[in-house]
Design a protein around this motif. Structure first.
Motif, PDB file in Angstrom:
ATOM      1  N   THR A 131       0.814  -1.221   0.000  1.00  0.00           N
ATOM      2  CA  THR A 131       0.000   0.000   0.000  1.00  0.00           C
ATOM      3  C   THR A 131       0.841   1.262   0.000  1.00  0.00           C
ATOM      4  OG1 THR A 131      -0.119  -0.085   2.430  1.00  0.00           O
ATOM      5  CG2 THR A 131      -1.878  -1.186   1.201  1.00  0.00           C
ATOM      6  N   ALA A 132       2.150   1.133  -0.210  1.00  0.00           N
ATOM      7  CA  ALA A 132       3.020   2.314  -0.129  1.00  0.00           C
ATOM      8  C   ALA A 132       2.717   3.326  -1.224  1.00  0.00           C
ATOM      9  CB  ALA A 132       4.484   1.877  -0.196  1.00  0.00           C
ATOM     10  N   ASP A 133       2.288   2.866  -2.409  1.00  0.00           N
ATOM     11  CA  ASP A 133       2.038   3.773  -3.535  1.00  0.00           C
ATOM     12  C   ASP A 133       0.560   4.100  -3.704  1.00  0.00           C
ATOM     13  OD1 ASP A 133       1.333   1.214  -4.219  1.00  0.00           O
ATOM     14  OD2 ASP A 133       1.973   1.390  -6.316  1.00  0.00           O
ATOM     15  N   VAL A 134      -0.243   3.851  -2.664  1.00  0.00           N
ATOM     16  CA  VAL A 134      -1.691   4.053  -2.742  1.00  0.00           C
ATOM     17  C   VAL A 134      -2.113   5.028  -1.644  1.00  0.00           C
ATOM     18  CG1 VAL A 134      -3.946   2.926  -2.638  1.00  0.00           C
ATOM     19  CG2 VAL A 134      -2.000   1.737  -3.658  1.00  0.00           C
ATOM     20  N   PRO A 135      -2.939   6.037  -1.972  1.00  0.00           N
ATOM     21  CA  PRO A 135      -3.461   6.900  -0.907  1.00  0.00           C
ATOM     22  C   PRO A 135      -4.261   6.086   0.102  1.00  0.00           C
ATOM     23  CG  PRO A 135      -3.871   7.864  -3.077  1.00  0.00           C
ATOM     24  CD  PRO A 135      -3.391   6.463  -3.315  1.00  0.00           C
ATOM     25  N   PRO A 136      -4.142   6.395   1.388  1.00  0.00           N
ATOM     26  CA  PRO A 136      -4.881   5.606   2.391  1.00  0.00           C
ATOM     27  C   PRO A 136      -6.378   5.554   2.145  1.00  0.00           C
ATOM     28  CG  PRO A 136      -3.245   7.021   3.435  1.00  0.00           C
ATOM     29  CD  PRO A 136      -3.283   7.415   2.001  1.00  0.00           C
ATOM     30  N   ALA A 137      -6.941   6.606   1.521  1.00  0.00           N
ATOM     31  CA  ALA A 137      -8.385   6.632   1.302  1.00  0.00           C
ATOM     32  C   ALA A 137      -8.832   5.591   0.284  1.00  0.00           C
ATOM     33  CB  ALA A 137      -8.816   8.028   0.846  1.00  0.00           C
ATOM     34  N   ARG A 138      -7.919   5.106  -0.548  1.00  0.00           N
ATOM     35  CA  ARG A 138      -8.296   4.111  -1.559  1.00  0.00           C
ATOM     36  C   ARG A 138      -8.265   2.686  -1.026  1.00  0.00           C
ATOM     37  NH1 ARG A 138      -5.580   4.038  -7.207  1.00  0.00           N
ATOM     38  NH2 ARG A 138      -7.185   2.413  -7.401  1.00  0.00           N
ATOM     39  N   VAL A 139      -7.641   2.470   0.128  1.00  0.00           N
ATOM     40  CA  VAL A 139      -7.550   1.120   0.688  1.00  0.00           C
ATOM     41  C   VAL A 139      -8.848   0.807   1.413  1.00  0.00           C
ATOM     42  CG1 VAL A 139      -6.245  -0.423   2.184  1.00  0.00           C
ATOM     43  CG2 VAL A 139      -5.059   1.367   0.905  1.00  0.00           C
ATOM     44  N   GLY A 140      -9.557  -0.189   0.918  1.00  0.00           N
ATOM     45  CA  GLY A 140     -10.842  -0.525   1.510  1.00  0.00           C
ATOM     46  C   GLY A 140     -10.768  -1.578   2.588  1.00  0.00           C
ATOM     47  N   GLY A 141      -9.611  -2.199   2.758  1.00  0.00           N
ATOM     48  CA  GLY A 141      -9.438  -3.236   3.758  1.00  0.00           C
ATOM     49  C   GLY A 141      -8.324  -4.167   3.334  1.00  0.00           C
ATOM     50  N   ALA A 142      -7.864  -4.982   4.258  1.00  0.00           N
ATOM     51  CA  ALA A 142      -6.802  -5.943   3.984  1.00  0.00           C
ATOM     52  C   ALA A 142      -7.236  -7.311   4.477  1.00  0.00           C
ATOM     53  CB  ALA A 142      -5.505  -5.524   4.657  1.00  0.00           C
ATOM     54  N   ILE A 143      -6.779  -8.343   3.750  1.00  0.00           N
ATOM     55  CA  ILE A 143      -7.124  -9.717   4.112  1.00  0.00           C
ATOM     56  C   ILE A 143      -5.827 -10.495   4.268  1.00  0.00           C
ATOM     57  CG2 ILE A 143      -8.348 -11.809   3.424  1.00  0.00           C
ATOM     58  CD1 ILE A 143     -10.169 -10.051   1.699  1.00  0.00           C
ATOM     59  N   PHE A 144      -5.615 -11.086   5.449  1.00  0.00           N
ATOM     60  CA  PHE A 144      -4.462 -11.943   5.715  1.00  0.00           C
ATOM     61  C   PHE A 144      -4.901 -13.400   5.586  1.00  0.00           C
ATOM     62  CE2 PHE A 144      -2.491  -8.566   8.680  1.00  0.00           C
ATOM     63  CZ  PHE A 144      -1.873  -7.957   7.591  1.00  0.00           C
ATOM     64  N   LEU A 145      -4.151 -14.140   4.819  1.00  0.00           N
ATOM     65  CA  LEU A 145      -4.374 -15.585   4.706  1.00  0.00           C
ATOM     66  C   LEU A 145      -3.159 -16.268   5.327  1.00  0.00           C
ATOM     67  CD1 LEU A 145      -6.095 -17.895   3.708  1.00  0.00           C
ATOM     68  CD2 LEU A 145      -5.156 -17.581   1.429  1.00  0.00           C
ATOM     69  N   THR A 146      -3.294 -16.729   6.574  1.00  0.00           N
ATOM     70  CA  THR A 146      -2.137 -17.141   7.361  1.00  0.00           C
ATOM     71  C   THR A 146      -2.553 -18.151   8.419  1.00  0.00           C
ATOM     72  OG1 THR A 146      -0.413 -16.318   8.860  1.00  0.00           O
ATOM     73  CG2 THR A 146      -2.501 -15.159   8.877  1.00  0.00           C
ATOM     74  N   ASP A 147      -1.550 -18.726   9.078  1.00  0.00           N
ATOM     75  CA  ASP A 147      -1.821 -19.621  10.208  1.00  0.00           C
ATOM     76  C   ASP A 147      -1.863 -18.871  11.531  1.00  0.00           C
ATOM     77  OD1 ASP A 147       0.815 -18.989  10.536  1.00  0.00           O
ATOM     78  OD2 ASP A 147       1.580 -21.011  10.271  1.00  0.00           O
ATOM     79  N   GLY A 148      -1.675 -17.556  11.494  1.00  0.00           N
ATOM     80  CA  GLY A 148      -1.744 -16.752  12.705  1.00  0.00           C
ATOM     81  C   GLY A 148      -0.417 -16.514  13.391  1.00  0.00           C
ATOM     82  N   GLN A 149       0.633 -17.225  12.961  1.00  0.00           N
ATOM     83  CA  GLN A 149       1.954 -17.036  13.560  1.00  0.00           C
ATOM     84  C   GLN A 149       2.655 -15.887  12.823  1.00  0.00           C
ATOM     85  OE1 GLN A 149       2.901 -18.268  16.269  1.00  0.00           O
ATOM     86  NE2 GLN A 149       1.486 -19.980  16.554  1.00  0.00           N
ATOM     87  N   VAL A 150       2.423 -14.687  13.317  1.00  0.00           N
ATOM     88  CA  VAL A 150       2.945 -13.460  12.708  1.00  0.00           C
ATOM     89  C   VAL A 150       3.939 -12.838  13.681  1.00  0.00           C
ATOM     90  CG1 VAL A 150       2.349 -11.234  11.680  1.00  0.00           C
ATOM     91  CG2 VAL A 150       0.755 -13.158  11.511  1.00  0.00           C
ATOM     92  N   HIS A 151       5.083 -12.395  13.171  1.00  0.00           N
ATOM     93  CA  HIS A 151       6.158 -11.950  14.047  1.00  0.00           C
ATOM     94  C   HIS A 151       6.496 -10.467  13.926  1.00  0.00           C
ATOM     95  CE1 HIS A 151       7.021 -16.334  13.153  1.00  0.00           C
ATOM     96  NE2 HIS A 151       6.729 -16.327  14.430  1.00  0.00           N
ATOM     97  N   ASP A 152       5.671  -9.698  13.206  1.00  0.00           N
ATOM     98  CA  ASP A 152       5.931  -8.258  13.109  1.00  0.00           C
ATOM     99  C   ASP A 152       4.676  -7.451  13.438  1.00  0.00           C
ATOM    100  OD1 ASP A 152       4.524  -8.944  10.838  1.00  0.00           O
ATOM    101  OD2 ASP A 152       5.587  -7.523   9.543  1.00  0.00           O
ATOM    102  N   LEU A 153       3.966  -7.872  14.478  1.00  0.00           N
ATOM    103  CA  LEU A 153       2.764  -7.147  14.889  1.00  0.00           C
ATOM    104  C   LEU A 153       3.118  -5.716  15.262  1.00  0.00           C
ATOM    105  CD1 LEU A 153       1.059  -9.858  17.133  1.00  0.00           C
ATOM    106  CD2 LEU A 153       0.476  -9.246  14.784  1.00  0.00           C
ATOM    107  N   PRO A 154       2.345  -4.734  14.797  1.00  0.00           N
ATOM    108  CA  PRO A 154       2.642  -3.346  15.174  1.00  0.00           C
ATOM    109  C   PRO A 154       2.339  -3.120  16.641  1.00  0.00           C
ATOM    110  CG  PRO A 154       0.593  -3.475  13.936  1.00  0.00           C
ATOM    111  CD  PRO A 154       1.198  -4.841  13.887  1.00  0.00           C
TER     112      PRO A 154
END
Length: 689
Positions: A131-154
């Protein structure tokens, strides 16, 4: 549609003319002049024409709503069942997003491409990149397809890059459990044969267990025993470093039925063995020119404690000098060869002969010392071929060759035998590849018969010069000449005496780098390098077993006589098993404590708080009935204020892109001319009356 002006003259001039027209109209009205209003209207029409008003109409096209789909392809997603779930869910997502032409999916696959030595799942980093090259207003949502083991949580204090829902579709199954083992604290270095301590812990993720687990321990591939460890509790393990150099300590915990994977049931620790204060006993039978070469070599090594005795006064030497007037030190034979013989790592007999200094029984002690793992070097001179040779004592049982009684006195070039060209002790010695060898000659050698072990150097006519052999657990080397000092003195250009002597000593003390038959593997980043040392025939390819269980065949190429090597870049990280013939070794590619292997049970708990905060949905794809349950997608206008527990809400953007602008001048062409004619005609008509 908007109204704009494009004046033909500066605005200040139009304003001045408007003020003058207004003043004249006011004066005419005060004096009661007829036609004043018509004249004022005609003036305003002229001023409006000069101001050139235009109607503008923009042509805009609505922009699509960007929906990043972040697909987790990390190693924890390669567990049986999860790749199929991921592919099925991704296909369903593509199909459902395609139903809405105003939604533009951006599918980003997060794989561990091999650039990181400590693999981890960084989905939010991939989201930010997408999403770096997209204005935030154009992002309608994000979908993660994962097992839940994420290591860079904000962190909680860091806002999300856009105001839209974040959804998580979790692969795996509810109720999964996994057993794993981690090494918590361990030394990186250890002194050989000194006790070290390591702490590890067995984890049972997804279930509580009060039953102890059996942990098998290996050191350099050899079984050390089994330790009982209670899951969740720290367990200490004491061990000794068996050798200098790299040592691999492996812990393998027994698996449990039904666990998601056994990849993380093994853990290794690499510990560098350091030899401290190597004790070497050097016994010179008499002063001679080559004695100093051995002494200088051993004294130059700071890690060697050298004990050196030279027999200056043998028992048969009787000249009548009173004992109390002698300044010589008595040879402490009992202390060295009975009480402290096992304290020495290497014993060297340099031109030593049996002359009654050592009781005959002591030679049997030395032979037993060798058989129990000790090291013995015989640097032979002419006395080795005499009737006083130590080869005629009980030491004969461990010596690889027996003297014939002949001493050859003639100049010759020491040469490497065919085995010597492949043996790590002599392979690649400087000057050995030319013919004759590019080093100085020696002038004496001791003839032997029936040499056992490996004859790695030869004298003239192919007679054995350097013989290496094993005697049960120990090692013996025989250098059948006392002329090595000629190389040290630079005679005829000298020779590689330092390299030769040092390699002989290190081979005797079992340095791993000098083993005749050895398989070694090391990782440089993601590149796995396999080295096979052999003095036999070509060993053939190596077999690599990856952490996921895949088998890879690696061809080995001969880079030097007896030394074969191959390398390959690995896409996985973790513990690899390398095998070739009867040899096998372990190597860890990537960081030993990589986050990717710490936990491999699928979970909704990691991403659920972030989804809840953004009004998103976190749900499992498989509730236990082996079918994929894909939630519906619902585009909504405006800000998403509430979450839906059955559908993934996507905020549609109001952003548009300008395609063109249409202009309509109000006083241009016939329209403007008609208005002017109308006002002038009205004014003329009024004046005519």
């Amino acid at each position: 549609m908007t109204l704009e002006f494009a004046p033909f003259i500066p605005w200040i001039a139009i304003i001045i003319l408007a003020v003058l027209a207004t003043l004249l109209a006011a004066l005419g009205l005060l004096r009661g002049l007829r036609g004043t209003l018509l004249r004022f209207t005609a003036s305003l029409a002229v001023l409006a024409a000069l101001a050139n008003p235009e109607l503008l109409r923009e042509e805009r096209e609505p922009l699509t709503t960007i929906v990043p789909v972040i697909v987790d392809r990390s190693q924890s997603q390669q567990i049986a069942g999860r790749p199929a779930q991921t592919e099925e869910a991704l296909a369903a997502l593509r199909e459902r997003l395609a139903r809405f032409p105003n939604l533009e999916p951006r599918i980003v696959e997060v794989t561990d491409s091999g650039h990181s030595e400590a693999p981890s799942t960084k989905l939010f980093e991939a989201l930010q990149t997408a999403t770096a090259d997209v204005p935030p207003a154009r992002v309608g949502g994000a979908i993660f397809l994962t097992d839940g083991q994420v290591h860079d949580l904000p962190p909680d204090t860091q806002p999300l890059p856009f105001q839209a829902p974040i959804h998580a579709l979790i692969t795996g199954k509810a109720g999964e459990f996994d057993r794993r083992i981690e090494i918590l604290r361990a030394p990186r270095f250890g002194i050989v044969d000194e006790e070290q301590e390591l702490t590890f812990r067995v984890f049972d993720d997804g279930q509580a267990s009060s039953q102890p687990a059996d942990v098998a321990v290996k050191m350099n591939g050899e079984e050390l025993g089994t330790v009982s460890a209670l899951p969740g509790a720290e367990t200490s393990y004491a061990f000794k470093v068996p050798r200098g150099g790299n040592n691999v300590l492996e812990f393998s915990v027994a698996g449990t039925p039904g666990e998601v994977t056994d990849i993380n049931n093994r853990a290794i620790h690499l510990i560098e063995g350091i030899r401290q204060n190597l004790r070497v006993l050097l016994v010179s039978g008499e002063p001679h020119a080559g004695e100093r070469a051995w002494r200088n070599l051993l004294k130059s090594d700071a890690s060697v404690d050298l004990v050196h005795f030279t027999i200056l006064r043998p028992p048969e030497k009787q000249d009548g000098t009173p004992i109390n007037e002698l300044s010589l030190i008595a040879f402490p034979t009992r202390e060295l060869f009975v009480e402290k013989i096992n304290d020495f790592d290497l014993i060297i007999f340099d031109r030593y002969q049996h002359r009654g200094v050592l009781p005959i029984l002591y030679y049997d002690y030395i032979a037993e010392y060798v058989r129990n793992g000790g090291a013995l070097l015989i640097a032979a001179g002419p006395e080795h071929a005499s009737q006083d040779s130590i080869a005629l004592t009980p030491l004969e049982s461990v010596l690889p060759a027996a003297p014939t009684g002949e001493v050859h006195q003639a100049g010759f070039y020491p040469r490497l035998s065919e085995q010597g060209k492949r043996h790590p002790v002599t392979r690649g010695l400087s000057g050995s590849t030319s013919e004759p060898p590019h080093w100085g000659r020696w002038f004496r050698s001791i003839d032997v018969s029936d040499a056992a072990g490996e004859t790695v150097m030869t004298a003239d006519e192919g007679r054995p010069l350097l013989v290496l052999n094993r005697a049960e657990q120990g090692r013996v080397a025989m250098l059948l000449s006392d002329q090595g000092w000629l190389w040290a003195r630079g005679f005829e250009g000298g020779g590689p005496h330092v390299s030769l002597y040092r390699r002989i000593a290190h081979w005797l003390m079992k340095e791993p780098e000098l083993e005749e038959e050895a398989l070694r593997a090391r990782a440089q980043g993601r590149t796995l390098e396999v080295t096979r040392q052999t003095i036999g025939d070509a060993p053939g390819p190596a077999t690599i077993t990856t952490p996921s269980g895949e088998t890879i065949t690696l061809d080995l190429s001969e880079i030097q006589p007896g030394l074969y090597r191959g390398e390959r870049r690995m896409t996985e990280t973790g513990l690899f098993t390398v095998a070739n013939g009867d040899f096998s070794t372990l190597v860890h590619v990537g960081a030993v404590d990589a986050p990717e292997f710490r936990a491999m049970v699928s979970t909704t708990e990691t991403l659920a708080p972030i989804s809840a905060e953004s009004r998103g949905l976190t749900t499992r794809l498989d509730d236990g009935d082996e079918t994929i349950r894909m939630p519906d997608i619902l585009p909504v206008r405006g800000e998403v204020r509430v979450a839906d527990d059955r559908r993934m809400l996507i905020r549609l953007t109001d952003e548009t892109v300008l395609k063109g602008v249409n202009t309509l001048p109000l006083f241009a062409g016939f329209a403007g001319l008609g208005i002017l004619l109308l006002t002038v005609s009205a004014m003329w008509w009024r004046e005519g009356r």
